[in-house]
Design a protein around this motif. Sequence first.
Motif, PDB file in Angstrom:
ATOM      1  N   MET A 184       0.852  -1.185   0.000  1.00  0.00           N
ATOM      2  CA  MET A 184       0.000   0.000   0.000  1.00  0.00           C
ATOM      3  C   MET A 184       0.891   1.239   0.000  1.00  0.00           C
ATOM      4  N   PRO A 185       0.636   2.236  -0.910  1.00  0.00           N
ATOM      5  CA  PRO A 185       1.476   3.429  -0.950  1.00  0.00           C
ATOM      6  C   PRO A 185       1.353   4.233   0.325  1.00  0.00           C
ATOM      7  N   GLU A 186       2.357   5.093   0.543  1.00  0.00           N
ATOM      8  CA  GLU A 186       2.370   5.920   1.750  1.00  0.00           C
ATOM      9  C   GLU A 186       1.178   6.869   1.756  1.00  0.00           C
ATOM     10  N   LEU A 187       0.553   7.026   2.918  1.00  0.00           N
ATOM     11  CA  LEU A 187      -0.544   7.969   3.057  1.00  0.00           C
ATOM     12  C   LEU A 187       0.038   9.377   3.112  1.00  0.00           C
ATOM     13  N   ILE A 188      -0.454  10.250   2.233  1.00  0.00           N
ATOM     14  CA  ILE A 188       0.026  11.617   2.165  1.00  0.00           C
ATOM     15  C   ILE A 188      -0.934  12.525   2.935  1.00  0.00           C
ATOM     16  N   GLY A 189      -0.389  13.363   3.807  1.00  0.00           N
ATOM     17  CA  GLY A 189      -1.219  14.284   4.569  1.00  0.00           C
ATOM     18  C   GLY A 189      -2.104  13.541   5.557  1.00  0.00           C
ATOM     19  N   ARG A 190      -3.270  14.107   5.838  1.00  0.00           N
ATOM     20  CA  ARG A 190      -4.309  13.495   6.671  1.00  0.00           C
ATOM     21  C   ARG A 190      -3.866  13.283   8.119  1.00  0.00           C
ATOM     22  N   ARG A 191      -2.883  14.059   8.565  1.00  0.00           N
ATOM     23  CA  ARG A 191      -2.442  13.888   9.954  1.00  0.00           C
ATOM     24  C   ARG A 191      -3.540  14.275  10.942  1.00  0.00           C
ATOM     25  N   SER A 192      -4.208  15.387  10.671  1.00  0.00           N
ATOM     26  CA  SER A 192      -5.247  15.813  11.597  1.00  0.00           C
ATOM     27  C   SER A 192      -6.418  14.844  11.602  1.00  0.00           C
ATOM     28  N   GLU A 193      -6.752  14.284  10.434  1.00  0.00           N
ATOM     29  CA  GLU A 193      -7.852  13.326  10.360  1.00  0.00           C
ATOM     30  C   GLU A 193      -7.518  12.039  11.118  1.00  0.00           C
ATOM     31  N   LEU A 194      -6.273  11.571  10.978  1.00  0.00           N
ATOM     32  CA  LEU A 194      -5.847  10.397  11.751  1.00  0.00           C
ATOM     33  C   LEU A 194      -5.909  10.682  13.245  1.00  0.00           C
ATOM     34  N   ALA A 195      -5.584  11.907  13.614  1.00  0.00           N
ATOM     35  CA  ALA A 195      -5.638  12.266  15.036  1.00  0.00           C
ATOM     36  C   ALA A 195      -7.075  12.221  15.556  1.00  0.00           C
ATOM     37  N   VAL A 196      -8.025  12.679  14.739  1.00  0.00           N
ATOM     38  CA  VAL A 196      -9.437  12.626  15.146  1.00  0.00           C
ATOM     39  C   VAL A 196      -9.866  11.178  15.376  1.00  0.00           C
ATOM     40  N   LEU A 197      -9.502  10.315  14.453  1.00  0.00           N
ATOM     41  CA  LEU A 197      -9.862   8.898  14.604  1.00  0.00           C
ATOM     42  C   LEU A 197      -9.158   8.285  15.807  1.00  0.00           C
ATOM     43  N   GLY A 198      -7.898   8.665  16.024  1.00  0.00           N
ATOM     44  CA  GLY A 198      -7.170   8.135  17.169  1.00  0.00           C
ATOM     45  C   GLY A 198      -7.805   8.548  18.486  1.00  0.00           C
ATOM     46  N   ASP A 199      -8.233   9.808  18.579  1.00  0.00           N
ATOM     47  CA  ASP A 199      -8.905  10.267  19.799  1.00  0.00           C
ATOM     48  C   ASP A 199     -10.214   9.516  20.010  1.00  0.00           C
ATOM     49  N   ALA A 200     -10.940   9.288  18.912  1.00  0.00           N
ATOM     50  CA  ALA A 200     -12.211   8.562  19.030  1.00  0.00           C
ATOM     51  C   ALA A 200     -11.984   7.140  19.519  1.00  0.00           C
ATOM     52  N   LEU A 201     -10.921   6.488  19.030  1.00  0.00           N
ATOM     53  CA  LEU A 201     -10.625   5.120  19.467  1.00  0.00           C
ATOM     54  C   LEU A 201     -10.237   5.094  20.944  1.00  0.00           C
ATOM     55  N   ALA A 202      -9.498   6.109  21.379  1.00  0.00           N
ATOM     56  CA  ALA A 202      -9.124   6.181  22.798  1.00  0.00           C
ATOM     57  C   ALA A 202     -10.361   6.292  23.679  1.00  0.00           C
ATOM     58  N   ASP A 203     -11.324   7.101  23.247  1.00  0.00           N
ATOM     59  CA  ASP A 203     -12.579   7.218  23.998  1.00  0.00           C
ATOM     60  C   ASP A 203     -13.309   5.883  24.036  1.00  0.00           C
ATOM     61  N   ALA A 204     -13.362   5.213  22.868  1.00  0.00           N
ATOM     62  CA  ALA A 204     -14.057   3.932  22.788  1.00  0.00           C
ATOM     63  C   ALA A 204     -13.392   2.900  23.704  1.00  0.00           C
ATOM     64  N   ALA A 205     -12.074   2.874  23.693  1.00  0.00           N
ATOM     65  CA  ALA A 205     -11.350   1.920  24.525  1.00  0.00           C
ATOM     66  C   ALA A 205     -11.644   2.130  26.012  1.00  0.00           C
ATOM     67  N   ALA A 206     -11.989   3.376  26.377  1.00  0.00           N
ATOM     68  CA  ALA A 206     -12.308   3.682  27.770  1.00  0.00           C
ATOM     69  C   ALA A 206     -13.761   3.354  28.114  1.00  0.00           C
ATOM     70  N   GLY A 207     -14.484   2.780  27.124  1.00  0.00           N
ATOM     71  CA  GLY A 207     -15.855   2.368  27.393  1.00  0.00           C
ATOM     72  C   GLY A 207     -16.911   3.330  26.926  1.00  0.00           C
ATOM     73  N   SER A 208     -16.522   4.324  26.139  1.00  0.00           N
ATOM     74  CA  SER A 208     -17.486   5.293  25.617  1.00  0.00           C
ATOM     75  C   SER A 208     -17.559   5.126  24.107  1.00  0.00           C
ATOM     76  N   GLY A 209     -18.576   4.414  23.643  1.00  0.00           N
ATOM     77  CA  GLY A 209     -18.693   4.128  22.215  1.00  0.00           C
ATOM     78  C   GLY A 209     -18.721   5.398  21.384  1.00  0.00           C
ATOM     79  N   ARG A 210     -18.114   5.341  20.209  1.00  0.00           N
ATOM     80  CA  ARG A 210     -18.020   6.518  19.332  1.00  0.00           C
ATOM     81  C   ARG A 210     -18.394   6.138  17.912  1.00  0.00           C
ATOM     82  N   LEU A 211     -18.857   7.143  17.159  1.00  0.00           N
ATOM     83  CA  LEU A 211     -19.165   7.001  15.734  1.00  0.00           C
ATOM     84  C   LEU A 211     -18.527   8.164  14.998  1.00  0.00           C
ATOM     85  N   VAL A 212     -17.764   7.860  13.936  1.00  0.00           N
ATOM     86  CA  VAL A 212     -17.183   8.893  13.080  1.00  0.00           C
ATOM     87  C   VAL A 212     -17.655   8.638  11.658  1.00  0.00           C
TER      88      VAL A 212
END
Length: 922
Positions: free
Chosen positions: A1-29
């Motif tokens: 798979m080619p390198e993902l260009i840009g999208r750092r802020s979008e990955l951060a949003v998804l990462g924060d959502a996963l952290a919330d979910a892991a703590a027991g608070s379900g999330r939808l993006v």
Amino acid sequence: MPELIGRRSELAVLGDALADAAAGSGRLVLVEGDAGVGKTRLVAEFADRAARDGATVLSGGCPQLEADIPYAAFDEALPGTFFTGRADRASEFRRVAETIAGAGRPVVLVLEDLHWADASTRDLLVFLQRALRHAPVLQIGTHRSGEVGGDHPVAGMVAELARQPHAERLRLGPLDPAETTALARGLLGVEPGREMVRVLLSRAEGNPFFTEELIAAWPARGGVPQTVREVVITRLARLTEGARELSRLASVIGRTVSHDLLAELAELSEVDIGGSVRDLVHHGQLVAGEDGYAFRHALIREAIYADLLPGERRTAHARVARLLAARPTPVAELAHHWDAAGEVDQALVASVRAGESASAAFAPAEAGAHYERALRRWREASAPEELTGLDLDTLLERAAAAASMASRNRRAVELTRERLALLDPEAFPERVALANAELAHRAWASADWPLARSANLRALELIPADSPERVAIMAHRAGLAMLSSRHRDALRFAHELLPEAEAAGDTFSYARGVMVLAISSIGTGHVEEGLTYLRRHLALANETRMPRLLGVNYANHPEALVWVDRPEEALTLAREGIARAAEFGFDFYLLLIVGNQVRALAELCRWDEALDAADDPVDQGADAFTRLPMDLARADLYLRRGDRASAAVLLATCADVLTGQDDVQHGTELSALQALLAAREGRWADARAAAGEGLRVAQSADNQHRAARVLAVGLRVEADAGLPDSPAHADALLSAGEAHLAAMAADGALLLARTRRYLALARAEHSRVAAPSPQAWAEVAEVAAHDRHLLGYARFRFAEAVLLTRGARQQAVTALAEASAVAASLKALPLAEDVRALAERARLTLPEVAPAPAGEDPDGLTAREAEVLALVGLGRTNAEIADELFISVKTASVHVSNILRKLGMRSRIQAAAVAQRRGLSP
């Protein structure tokens, strides 16, 4: 798979959502964006990272089928869960929720292409938002924003889901110019050419899929890639016939179209056109504005237009042209439609008028395009001179002038030659003389020195002695001699010119003579005399405030300062020229001035800054000839850094420009770099040929330091090659080179310090073939001046010579340690590798190289400005920077302006490249 260009802020949003979910608070993006913008690539990258971090990833997609398949996406994500024979739908939904929640901790559930979701899938997705609200589950749904508008069933679901407190919408926008360039670099494996980047930005508009397809189809730059056409036409086929017909008509008008014009063209009632337009808007083909519409993406319009049959296009363009002619319309637009309709006479007249309008607006590229169309239609028109009020020579003259002003100098040469083929020198001697004078200018600008000199000579032969144009032609003769490094001729021509120009009151020609005296005096080694003339020229330019004089000085003065080992002064003057270019309007010279900045920084061994400065996107449409000084400097730095692939791309471009031209200034440098690249790759025949060609060109003129430079490279090739005939070749090269320089000295030239430095290097390289000489390399180190890379190379070769002559090993260790430190500080990988290899062969242990101490910012950026620059590198706007740093937008704007000024740059894109190269982070 080619390198993902840009999208750092979008990955951060998804990462924060996963952290919330892991703590027991379900999330939808909900990830949304246009087709091809990279939704799937973003989610796939995030899912891979999540899986590596221990999350359970479940993924499925909704198929694009005429008949809905219930729960298709969930069935793919959770195979075997459905069709269990249960009749109770609620029980089935609860079972799915339990399965997802029990799959692991945390769970990432990815559902792609929700714009094709069936009703059952939509119902289950809505149910899961309540059922998994407090479960360790992150749900990610993707959909095309252009396909779920209005009454689309998914639109209501998205709106409902987005209102949930645990949900958010993540909109993917297009890639910015820097990211588009990075994507192209990743796909190609080398730095993309500026013309490619320009085309990608204008046509793909930051859409990664379109960008990739355009690159794959390169160099077919005019057409739409078949894959893109298939995607667009397939999506269009799902619309009503009325909507399809309307999209075809709109594609003929252009990227944007007013509602009234579209309705009149379609000859439909408001009700009919309203329904068709609504269909196009809802399905993402068009976007609505205040009084009209625009295609969502340029390539959508191009694909629809390309699908029209030739007859359909001509008929539609003729209808558009007739409608536009009856209302206030830019003449350029009329010219386009008449031409596409095949209406020759109307197209000719409109094209000439459009060219006149563009020229009056100082838009030479556009004027040239219109005049070219007029030339194409000239011979087909019924009575071209009566229709336009011009003769063919005048039209050719205008087209050539526009091409020249737009830096399309080779085309300007072709058009001027067409003029000369039509004109009778006996009937129109002065007109032919002036055409030859223009040909000489344009041939010079396209690096055709023989043609430039012969055309200038012909102009002087034909121009009447009392013509006011004669002095300007004499000035150009002197300038041509200077630029082709025929300095003795140039000095003679300039001394003849000055009294004539002064008597005629021709300030520009007089100033040109002063500049020739300056450069050619320095070229013959009379440095102080030449610098005095340069200062005199700058004073005259400032006094008259003539943009061309200022541009000429800033294009030549810093370069001359580099020649005479004053790079700091050269850098200061180049940056002053960049700052004044916009104020005084000498942008034509701007790329040359930026090139001077690059060379001064390279000379000072500030290589990162030099490469940063070379990333300026200004004048991307300019001829490659105008870019030669900068591109050669960049190629040199890439070679010293060990990036042979990037150097090879640049050198190939430069070689295309200089093919068949004996260009002493650029040709010798190109040959030297080609030889070094070939030698590094072990292509000894190519290396010898390149060095030989450089020496041939150098010895045909008076450019002493370039002749000495290519001589040193030729001798290095022989020493590196170590071929049986290398000693004889080396002897012949050194003998011929020294004889050439001696002949110049005998004719009154003095050797520049730079020339003496290269000559010392040439003799030291010769010693590697003849007999190792530590003393020869010690002499090179003594004259290395500010060139730290040369000093490091000389210390490396000194150590090698000491070892070969069985001298004191500690001397070798000390010299190699110094060379290693230089290589590390400059990130000069080839030199570092050579040092390491020699140390290993000689079994020498070198001391560890300590990292260079952190000092002040080389451009004087304050700590706050460095912080702002880091945010610029992330693509932040002034408002976003103000938000992150808790300052006002105005303060952020002032910081950005200060940064650009201190860096000597004109765009945020270039400043962002600086931040990324320096590895700055907020």
